[in-house]
Design a protein around this motif. Structure first.
Motif, PDB file in Angstrom:
ATOM      1  N   ALA A 104       0.833  -1.204   0.000  1.00 54.35           N
ATOM      2  CA  ALA A 104       0.000   0.000   0.000  1.00 54.35           C
ATOM      3  C   ALA A 104       0.869   1.256   0.000  1.00 54.35           C
ATOM      4  O   ALA A 104       0.564   2.239  -0.697  1.00 54.35           O
ATOM      5  N   LEU A 105       1.955   1.238   0.748  1.00 55.09           N
ATOM      6  CA  LEU A 105       2.877   2.379   0.762  1.00 55.09           C
ATOM      7  C   LEU A 105       3.511   2.586  -0.609  1.00 55.09           C
ATOM      8  O   LEU A 105       3.709   3.730  -1.046  1.00 55.09           O
ATOM      9  N   GLU A 106       3.812   1.495  -1.300  1.00 59.38           N
ATOM     10  CA  GLU A 106       4.306   1.615  -2.670  1.00 59.38           C
ATOM     11  C   GLU A 106       3.297   2.339  -3.548  1.00 59.38           C
ATOM     12  O   GLU A 106       3.654   3.168  -4.387  1.00 59.38           O
ATOM     13  N   GLY A 107       2.014   2.005  -3.353  1.00 54.95           N
ATOM     14  CA  GLY A 107       0.971   2.650  -4.134  1.00 54.95           C
ATOM     15  C   GLY A 107       0.929   4.153  -3.933  1.00 54.95           C
ATOM     16  O   GLY A 107       0.490   4.900  -4.807  1.00 54.95           O
ATOM     17  N   LEU A 108       1.405   4.607  -2.770  1.00 54.73           N
ATOM     18  CA  LEU A 108       1.473   6.044  -2.474  1.00 54.73           C
ATOM     19  C   LEU A 108       2.830   6.638  -2.828  1.00 54.73           C
ATOM     20  O   LEU A 108       3.083   7.821  -2.571  1.00 54.73           O
ATOM     21  N   GLY A 109       3.719   5.809  -3.390  1.00 52.32           N
ATOM     22  CA  GLY A 109       5.047   6.287  -3.749  1.00 52.32           C
ATOM     23  C   GLY A 109       5.975   6.464  -2.565  1.00 52.32           C
ATOM     24  O   GLY A 109       7.017   7.117  -2.676  1.00 52.32           O
ATOM     25  N   LYS A 110       5.642   5.859  -1.435  1.00 50.70           N
ATOM     26  CA  LYS A 110       6.470   5.975  -0.231  1.00 50.70           C
ATOM     27  C   LYS A 110       7.438   4.790  -0.195  1.00 50.70           C
ATOM     28  O   LYS A 110       7.308   3.855   0.592  1.00 50.70           O
ATOM     29  N   TRP A 111       8.431   4.865  -1.083  1.00 46.68           N
ATOM     30  CA  TRP A 111       9.300   3.722  -1.327  1.00 46.68           C
ATOM     31  C   TRP A 111      10.129   3.346  -0.100  1.00 46.68           C
ATOM     32  O   TRP A 111      10.262   2.160   0.214  1.00 46.68           O
ATOM     33  N   GLU A 112      10.708   4.325   0.563  1.00 50.95           N
ATOM     34  CA  GLU A 112      11.572   4.026   1.707  1.00 50.95           C
ATOM     35  C   GLU A 112      10.775   3.380   2.837  1.00 50.95           C
ATOM     36  O   GLU A 112      11.256   2.444   3.498  1.00 50.95           O
ATOM     37  N   GLU A 113       9.556   3.883   3.085  1.00 46.69           N
ATOM     38  CA  GLU A 113       8.717   3.294   4.130  1.00 46.69           C
ATOM     39  C   GLU A 113       8.335   1.867   3.761  1.00 46.69           C
ATOM     40  O   GLU A 113       8.285   0.977   4.625  1.00 46.69           O
ATOM     41  N   ALA A 114       8.062   1.643   2.482  1.00 50.67           N
ATOM     42  CA  ALA A 114       7.741   0.288   2.033  1.00 50.67           C
ATOM     43  C   ALA A 114       8.931  -0.643   2.255  1.00 50.67           C
ATOM     44  O   ALA A 114       8.776  -1.763   2.751  1.00 50.67           O
ATOM     45  N   ILE A 115      10.120  -0.172   1.904  1.00 51.49           N
ATOM     46  CA  ILE A 115      11.325  -0.992   2.086  1.00 51.49           C
ATOM     47  C   ILE A 115      11.513  -1.332   3.558  1.00 51.49           C
ATOM     48  O   ILE A 115      11.897  -2.461   3.909  1.00 51.49           O
ATOM     49  N   ALA A 116      11.242  -0.376   4.447  1.00 46.85           N
ATOM     50  CA  ALA A 116      11.366  -0.651   5.882  1.00 46.85           C
ATOM     51  C   ALA A 116      10.438  -1.784   6.303  1.00 46.85           C
ATOM     52  O   ALA A 116      10.819  -2.647   7.110  1.00 46.85           O
ATOM     53  N   ASP A 117       9.215  -1.794   5.759  1.00 45.11           N
ATOM     54  CA  ASP A 117       8.288  -2.884   6.086  1.00 45.11           C
ATOM     55  C   ASP A 117       8.807  -4.218   5.549  1.00 45.11           C
ATOM     56  O   ASP A 117       8.743  -5.247   6.240  1.00 45.11           O
ATOM     57  N   TYR A 118       9.319  -4.224   4.326  1.00 50.46           N
ATOM     58  CA  TYR A 118       9.830  -5.478   3.754  1.00 50.46           C
ATOM     59  C   TYR A 118      11.061  -5.957   4.517  1.00 50.46           C
ATOM     60  O   TYR A 118      11.247  -7.168   4.709  1.00 50.46           O
ATOM     61  N   ASN A 119      11.899  -5.020   4.957  1.00 49.76           N
ATOM     62  CA  ASN A 119      13.049  -5.401   5.772  1.00 49.76           C
ATOM     63  C   ASN A 119      12.609  -6.087   7.057  1.00 49.76           C
ATOM     64  O   ASN A 119      13.218  -7.071   7.498  1.00 49.76           O
ATOM     65  N   HIS A 120      11.531  -5.563   7.640  1.00 46.22           N
ATOM     66  CA  HIS A 120      11.049  -6.163   8.885  1.00 46.22           C
ATOM     67  C   HIS A 120      10.486  -7.559   8.627  1.00 46.22           C
ATOM     68  O   HIS A 120      10.685  -8.472   9.445  1.00 46.22           O
TER      69      HIS A 120
END
Length: 267
Positions: free
Chosen positions: A114-130
């Motif tokens: 969902a964050l990717e859909g908003l263009g919030k790439w770094e926040e998305a990466i943080a979720d995937y890292n977790h």
């Protein structure tokens, strides 16, 4: 790509990749209430499978009203909302699910999408890292992190993550497709085409790679083969005629989008 969470009905609706089955009856529920919850869950999943995401959201909401502290139902409702482009509302659901089940991977994975859909790439990466901290062998997390890295233009990092995803899950066709597209973006044309051909050989009804082959073969002057793949691609999925969808929803790399656009303009 978002991983839908299927469920088991017990004291909670819990995260699982299995088809929902009947478990022991939750305490403090009458048989009638238990049956009603099971029916709602089955209806929600059926609506999801048929693409009726608004209806699925309604059923998940009814379950949440009965079990407000249910992380899986919240995450599933978030999935239904993402499918309707209600990204902020979906993130709110995932946030609640994470608070209730901080060690479950799916809400982080879905929130990242969902964050990717908003263009919030770094926040998305943080979720995937977790997710990968919780489960180092989560192929979807590697693929999705690659997508977010691609959003930042970090193509080599994306290639590495796509490749890792396919190592973990060799039959994960979309990760392999993303790998091929990223290879093309970085100038590794021969390897990209070879990978695309291998995917189509194994999955002849994979529209994404048929459309990709169309674009790259046309650029190489192999017009007959390109046209043949295009007929197959649009016969399988008409959305590839829409460059805006390819660029912003499917999110092909820029060079691949340009190649397909050139084909559509010149053919």
């Amino acid at each position: 790509m978002i991983r839908l969470i299927l469920i088991l009905l017990s004291v909670w609706l819990v995260f699982s990749s299995a088809v929902p089955v009947m478990a022991s009856q939750p305490p403090n529920l009458t048989p009638e209430q238990f049956q009603q919850l099971d029916e709602l869950a089955q209806k929600a999943l059926s609506a999801t499978e048929s693409g009726d995401f608004a209806i699925a959201e309604t059923y998940w909401t009814q379950i949440i009203e009965k079990f407000p502290d249910n992380p899986a139902a919240l995450s599933n409702r978030g999935n239904a909302r993402v499918s309707q482009n209600k990204l902020e509302a979906a993130i709110a659901d995932y946030n609640e699910a994470i608070e209730l089940a901080p060690s479950a991977t799916d809400p982080y994975l879905n929130r990242g999408a969902a964050l990717e859909g908003l263009g919030k790439w770094e926040e998305a990466i943080a979720d995937y890292n977790h997710v990968l901290e919780l489960d180092p062998n989560d192929a979807m997390a590697y693929n999705n992190r690659g997508n977010a890295e691609a959003g930042l233009g970090k193509w080599e990092e994306a290639i590495a993550d796509y490749h890792k995803s396919t190592e973990i899950a060799p039959n994960f066709a979309f990760a392999r497709a993303n790998y091929a597209l990223a290879l093309y973006q970085t100038g590794k044309t021969a390897e990209a085409i070879r990978t695309m051909r291998n995917i189509v050989r194994k999955y002849p009804s994979f529209a994404d790679m048929r459309a990709a082959l169309t674009a790259v073969l046309w650029e190489q002057g192999k017009h007959g083969e390109a046209e043949s793949n295009w007929v197959a691609a649009v016969g399988l999925d008409q959305r590839y005629k829409d460059i805006n969808w390819v660029a912003h929803v499917r999110r092909w790399p820029p060079l691949m989008v340009a190649a397909l656009e050139k084909f559509q303009e010149l053919k």
